[in-house]
Design a protein around this motif. Structure first.
Motif, short mmCIF file in Angstrom:
data_model
loop_
_atom_site.label_atom_id
_atom_site.label_comp_id
_atom_site.label_asym_id
_atom_site.label_seq_id
_atom_site.Cartn_x
_atom_site.Cartn_y
_atom_site.Cartn_z
N SER A 171 -30.52 45.15 35.44
CA SER A 171 -32.08 46.01 35.68
C SER A 171 -32.66 45.66 34.98
CB SER A 171 -31.88 47.05 36.07
OG SER A 171 -32.62 48.53 35.73
N TYR A 197 -35.31 47.62 33.96
CA TYR A 197 -36.31 48.30 33.74
C TYR A 197 -35.03 49.71 32.68
CZ TYR A 197 -39.03 47.60 37.39
OH TYR A 197 -39.40 47.30 38.84
N CYS A 199 -25.70 44.76 33.58
CA CYS A 199 -26.54 45.12 33.90
C CYS A 199 -27.59 44.27 34.91
CB CYS A 199 -27.24 46.63 33.84
SG CYS A 199 -28.24 47.33 34.48
N CYS A 239 -30.10 48.92 44.22
CA CYS A 239 -31.30 49.05 43.24
C CYS A 239 -32.58 48.52 43.97
CB CYS A 239 -30.99 47.80 42.70
SG CYS A 239 -29.77 47.60 41.55
N CYS A 271 -29.26 51.60 34.11
CA CYS A 271 -30.36 51.60 34.62
C CYS A 271 -29.10 53.20 35.38
CB CYS A 271 -29.78 50.59 35.90
SG CYS A 271 -28.57 50.63 36.68
#
Length: 211
Positions: free
Chosen positions: A176, A178, A174, A199, A164
């Motif tokens: 995230s 994305y 992680c 975040c 990320c």
């Protein structure tokens, strides 16, 4: 001292004791004997000793039978009492043996059951999930390893996540959703109040364009 003098001395001492000792009430003595029962937590031998003491003042013709009856009727062990009564006229020694063995059996069973309960509790505690505590050594949410749960001692502190593009955690932990993008430079070193990585910015890339 001659034999005649000894007899006179014993006679005098007997009369002296009769004079000094209070007169015994036979009815009261037998009342104490008949009403003596074993207390709930009283050991059997304590009950037996007291029954034998009380019977001395009752002037029964057959003391052993009287003691036997009081032990059977006054015991707090109702199961053994029932067995003795069903079996019939047991001797005093037999009654004493049965009541002693029954008490010993209950004590041993209680020890075994207590040990089993302790083992079950210990086994349950060993299989339970660890309680989260800031001072305990647990699996770290920033690096995935075990160490004191503080960011300042975490090896991931200051490290860049390759997933990320944020700091203070590894890609393997992680959270995230994305893909890796170029983050705003003014947010790269920002941490929230309890030490977790920030975040807050949302990055989207749709068909090569930023919205």
């Amino acid at each position: 001292m001659t034999e005649e003098e000894k007899n006179k001395f014993e006679e005098v001492m007997t009369k002296f004791r009769e004079y000094c000792e209070p007169k015994k009430n036979l009815i009261h003595s037998r009342f104490l004997f008949y009403t003596r029962k074993q207390e709930e937590s009283e050991p059997f031998d304590s009950f037996l000793t007291d029954v034998k003491r009380l019977v001395k003042s009752c002037k029964f013709g057959a003391e052993d039978e009287a003691v036997r009856d009081r032990l059977v009727l006054g015991t707090n062990d109702l199961n053994t009492q029932k067995k003795i009564v069903i079996e019939g006229d047991a001797e005093l020694d037999t009654v004493i043996t049965k009541l002693r063995l029954a008490e010993l059996g209950r004590q041993q069973a209680a020890e075994v059951q207590g040990k089993v309960k302790v083992d079950k509790v210990m086994d349950k505690q060993s299989n339970s999930k660890p309680v989260h505590n800031n001072n305990m050594v647990l699996k770290c949410k920033w690096c995935g390893e075990q160490h004191e749960r503080k960011l300042e001692v975490c090896p991931a502190r200051g490290k860049l996540c390759t997933k990320c593009n944020r700091y203070n955690h590894y890609a393997k932990v992680c959270r995230s959703k994305y893909v890796k993008v170029i983050a705003d430079s003014n947010l790269q070193n920002q941490e929230d109040s309890d030490g977790e990585f920030y975040c807050g910015s949302v990055q989207k890339m749709i068909q090569g364009k930023w919205n």
